[in-house]
Design a protein around this motif. Structure first.
Motif, PDB file in Angstrom:
ATOM      1  N   PRO A 211       0.802  -1.230   0.000  1.00 36.74           N
ATOM      2  CA  PRO A 211       0.000   0.000   0.000  1.00 36.74           C
ATOM      3  C   PRO A 211       0.834   1.278   0.000  1.00 36.74           C
ATOM      4  O   PRO A 211       0.462   2.270  -0.637  1.00 36.74           O
ATOM      5  N   GLU A 212       1.971   1.262   0.695  1.00 35.73           N
ATOM      6  CA  GLU A 212       2.821   2.455   0.766  1.00 35.73           C
ATOM      7  C   GLU A 212       3.418   2.807  -0.598  1.00 35.73           C
ATOM      8  O   GLU A 212       3.387   3.975  -1.019  1.00 35.73           O
ATOM      9  N   ILE A 213       3.968   1.805  -1.275  1.00 38.25           N
ATOM     10  CA  ILE A 213       4.589   2.103  -2.569  1.00 38.25           C
ATOM     11  C   ILE A 213       3.535   2.351  -3.639  1.00 38.25           C
ATOM     12  O   ILE A 213       3.779   3.123  -4.584  1.00 38.25           O
ATOM     13  N   MET A 214       2.351   1.743  -3.491  1.00 39.80           N
ATOM     14  CA  MET A 214       1.284   2.013  -4.457  1.00 39.80           C
ATOM     15  C   MET A 214       0.784   3.442  -4.317  1.00 39.80           C
ATOM     16  O   MET A 214       0.590   4.154  -5.318  1.00 39.80           O
ATOM     17  N   ASP A 215       0.576   3.905  -3.080  1.00 38.56           N
ATOM     18  CA  ASP A 215       0.119   5.280  -2.878  1.00 38.56           C
ATOM     19  C   ASP A 215       1.117   6.272  -3.473  1.00 38.56           C
ATOM     20  O   ASP A 215       0.726   7.262  -4.114  1.00 38.56           O
ATOM     21  N   ALA A 216       2.403   6.020  -3.276  1.00 39.86           N
ATOM     22  CA  ALA A 216       3.431   6.898  -3.845  1.00 39.86           C
ATOM     23  C   ALA A 216       3.382   6.879  -5.364  1.00 39.86           C
ATOM     24  O   ALA A 216       3.478   7.927  -6.024  1.00 39.86           O
ATOM     25  N   THR A 217       3.228   5.703  -5.923  1.00 32.47           N
ATOM     26  CA  THR A 217       3.206   5.566  -7.380  1.00 32.47           C
ATOM     27  C   THR A 217       1.994   6.257  -7.990  1.00 32.47           C
ATOM     28  O   THR A 217       2.113   6.958  -9.013  1.00 32.47           O
ATOM     29  N   LEU A 218       0.843   6.106  -7.369  1.00 30.21           N
ATOM     30  CA  LEU A 218      -0.350   6.748  -7.912  1.00 30.21           C
ATOM     31  C   LEU A 218      -0.251   8.263  -7.815  1.00 30.21           C
ATOM     32  O   LEU A 218      -0.743   8.989  -8.697  1.00 30.21           O
ATOM     33  N   ARG A 219       0.388   8.776  -6.771  1.00 30.12           N
ATOM     34  CA  ARG A 219       0.601  10.231  -6.682  1.00 30.12           C
ATOM     35  C   ARG A 219       1.454  10.730  -7.838  1.00 30.12           C
ATOM     36  O   ARG A 219       1.185  11.789  -8.425  1.00 30.12           O
ATOM     37  N   VAL A 220       2.482   9.962  -8.177  1.00 34.05           N
ATOM     38  CA  VAL A 220       3.351  10.361  -9.289  1.00 34.05           C
ATOM     39  C   VAL A 220       2.585  10.276 -10.606  1.00 34.05           C
ATOM     40  O   VAL A 220       2.679  11.182 -11.454  1.00 34.05           O
ATOM     41  N   LEU A 221       1.820   9.220 -10.807  1.00 34.64           N
ATOM     42  CA  LEU A 221       1.033   9.099 -12.039  1.00 34.64           C
ATOM     43  C   LEU A 221       0.021  10.238 -12.156  1.00 34.64           C
ATOM     44  O   LEU A 221      -0.174  10.803 -13.239  1.00 34.64           O
ATOM     45  N   ASP A 222      -0.611  10.598 -11.057  1.00 33.49           N
ATOM     46  CA  ASP A 222      -1.556  11.715 -11.099  1.00 33.49           C
ATOM     47  C   ASP A 222      -0.858  13.023 -11.456  1.00 33.49           C
ATOM     48  O   ASP A 222      -1.399  13.850 -12.200  1.00 33.49           O
ATOM     49  N   ALA A 223       0.353  13.209 -10.929  1.00 28.41           N
ATOM     50  CA  ALA A 223       1.107  14.427 -11.248  1.00 28.41           C
ATOM     51  C   ALA A 223       1.493  14.475 -12.721  1.00 28.41           C
ATOM     52  O   ALA A 223       1.640  15.572 -13.291  1.00 28.41           O
ATOM     53  N   LEU A 224       1.625  13.318 -13.346  1.00 27.79           N
ATOM     54  CA  LEU A 224       1.946  13.256 -14.774  1.00 27.79           C
ATOM     55  C   LEU A 224       0.748  13.564 -15.670  1.00 27.79           C
ATOM     56  O   LEU A 224       0.913  13.778 -16.871  1.00 27.79           O
TER      57      LEU A 224
ATOM     58  N   LEU B 297       2.565   2.736 -18.980  1.00 27.28           N
ATOM     59  CA  LEU B 297       2.361   3.887 -19.863  1.00 27.28           C
ATOM     60  C   LEU B 297       2.827   3.568 -21.283  1.00 27.28           C
ATOM     61  O   LEU B 297       2.175   3.956 -22.261  1.00 27.28           O
ATOM     62  N   ASP B 298       3.949   2.874 -21.408  1.00 35.68           N
ATOM     63  CA  ASP B 298       4.379   2.437 -22.745  1.00 35.68           C
ATOM     64  C   ASP B 298       3.297   1.589 -23.406  1.00 35.68           C
ATOM     65  O   ASP B 298       3.005   1.742 -24.597  1.00 35.68           O
ATOM     66  N   HIS B 299       2.711   0.684 -22.631  1.00 38.77           N
ATOM     67  CA  HIS B 299       1.673  -0.212 -23.151  1.00 38.77           C
ATOM     68  C   HIS B 299       0.454   0.572 -23.627  1.00 38.77           C
ATOM     69  O   HIS B 299      -0.233   0.158 -24.571  1.00 38.77           O
TER      70      HIS B 299
ATOM     71  N   GLN C 118       1.661   5.830 -24.278  1.00 42.24           N
ATOM     72  CA  GLN C 118       2.045   7.107 -23.690  1.00 42.24           C
ATOM     73  C   GLN C 118       3.547   7.090 -23.412  1.00 42.24           C
ATOM     74  O   GLN C 118       4.000   7.376 -22.303  1.00 42.24           O
ATOM     75  N   GLY C 119       4.298   6.770 -24.431  1.00 42.19           N
ATOM     76  CA  GLY C 119       5.743   6.665 -24.297  1.00 42.19           C
ATOM     77  C   GLY C 119       6.402   7.961 -23.878  1.00 42.19           C
ATOM     78  O   GLY C 119       7.437   7.942 -23.192  1.00 42.19           O
ATOM     79  N   ASP C 120       5.818   9.102 -24.260  1.00 43.76           N
ATOM     80  CA  ASP C 120       6.393  10.388 -23.859  1.00 43.76           C
ATOM     81  C   ASP C 120       6.299  10.578 -22.347  1.00 43.76           C
ATOM     82  O   ASP C 120       7.257  11.042 -21.708  1.00 43.76           O
TER      83      ASP C 120
END
Length: 337
Positions: free
Chosen positions: A15-28, A288-290, A293-295
């Motif tokens: 849950p900790e690393i998922m929450d961090a990852t989703l925050r980064v994806l949202d920022a993108l 994202l590549d899949h 959204q490679g950029d």
């Protein structure tokens, strides 16, 4: 356009690393929406099963999932959740990049940039025909390799090389000893390779491949192999570039794909806020590549590299004093720089 994906937050540090990852994806601003579903020990406690039907239905509906590490009991009892997911959705291609990053505990902090493409649905690893004799003195299992399975995984590897501009595919086998199973895989791989004349192809026996990887890893570009060999080789490659904390994985089939961190749930540090989220973030970049959204995937990988280079707010395993959350903050601050 928005795309909904299934999200499994996982066990332990999941849950900790998922929450961090989703925050980064949202920022993108990649247009992702999330349907949260359960698997692993959390699902066992809630539903009485490690892999609820509602989770399977969500993955089938959205066709893409992002998964944190799950805990599966070792030895007796339940089989691997990952193996079960691969079987259910015919996720035949396991794709594991290994890339050098700065300031990691690696013997190869530069020049390694390779991908292991592992057949994911057959061979010794899936444990078909496991049996133990009544007296407990003999154990057996069946290793099954098919022309269909071999052809599609080798074709996936060559198509990946062509699509991403990679120039070489190494076919890894043990056909000198396992003449039936590895022999069929090698025969089919040679037939497929003939259709890609612009890509260099070589063949290595698996033990020699392992030796070459630890001596001169920069000679490799794409490695394609069978299930059990690929399991071992991909972890070896992760060790070349700093360990499983930097090792993402994609499990891809015709109708679904699951992206993940390949390390475990690390219950010993769960809840302490010091888990390194890089593996799952790099898995998100594969996602994202899949999604073509490679950029945005490039922006994410570049920000991770810049953060590691600056050693800014990184977690203790990378020599810093930061937390999972501050690591994500540091990456976010570099996404568009």
């Amino acid at each position: 356009m928005s795309k909904t994906i299934a999200v499994i937050r996982g066990d332990g540090i999941g849950p900790e690393i998922m929450d961090a990852t989703l925050r980064v994806l949202d920022a993108l601003s990649v247009g992702l929406e999330y349907e949260f579903v359960e698997a692993g020990l959390v699902a066992q406690e809630k539903f009485g099963t490690l892999l609820p039907q509602s989770t399977l239905d969500s993955i089938a509906r959205h066709r893409i999932a992002l998964k944190s590490p799950l805990t599966t009991p070792v030895g007796e009892g339940f089989s691997s959740i990952n193996v079960e997911l691969r079987k259910r959705f015919d996720l035949y291609a396991n794709v594991r990049p290994a890339i050098s990053f700065p300031n990691t505990r690696s013997r190869f902090p530069e020049n390694v940039d390779l991908v292991t493409v592992r057949e994911n649905t057959e061979g010794a690893y899936i444990g078909e025909g496991q049996a133990v004799s009544e007296d407990g003195a003999t154990a057996t299992l069946t290793q099954r390799i098919t022309r269909h399975g071999s052809e599609r995984i080798v074709r996936y590897a060559f198509d990946l090389a062509r699509r991403t501009g990679r120039r070489k595919v190494s076919i890894v086998h043990k056909a000198n000893i396992l003449k039936s199973t590895s022999g069929l895989f090698l025969k089919v791989a040679r037939e497929v390779a003939a259709g890609y004349p612009e890509i260099v192809c070589n063949e290595l026996i698996v033990d020699n491949c392992c030796m070459q990887l630890v001596m001169v890893p920069e000679q490799f570009d794409v490695i394609v192999t069978t299930n059990l060999f690929g399991d071992i080789i991909s972890d070896l490659c992760a060790g070349l570039v700093g360990g499983l904390g930097l090792a993402p994985g994609a499990n891809i089939g015709a109708d679904a794909a699951i992206f993940e961190a390949v390390h475990g749930s690390a219950p010993d540090i769960a809840g302490k806020g010091i888990a390194n989220p890089c593996a799952l973030l790099l898995g998100a970049a594969q996602l994202l590549d899949h999604l073509n959204q490679g950029d945005k995937a490039l922006l994410l990988r570049t920000a991770i590299r810049a953060t590691l280079e600056a050693r800014d707010r990184v977690t203790p395993d990378l020599g810093g004093s930061g937390t999972t959350s501050t690591f994500a903050d540091s990456i976010i601050s570099r996404l568009f720089n």
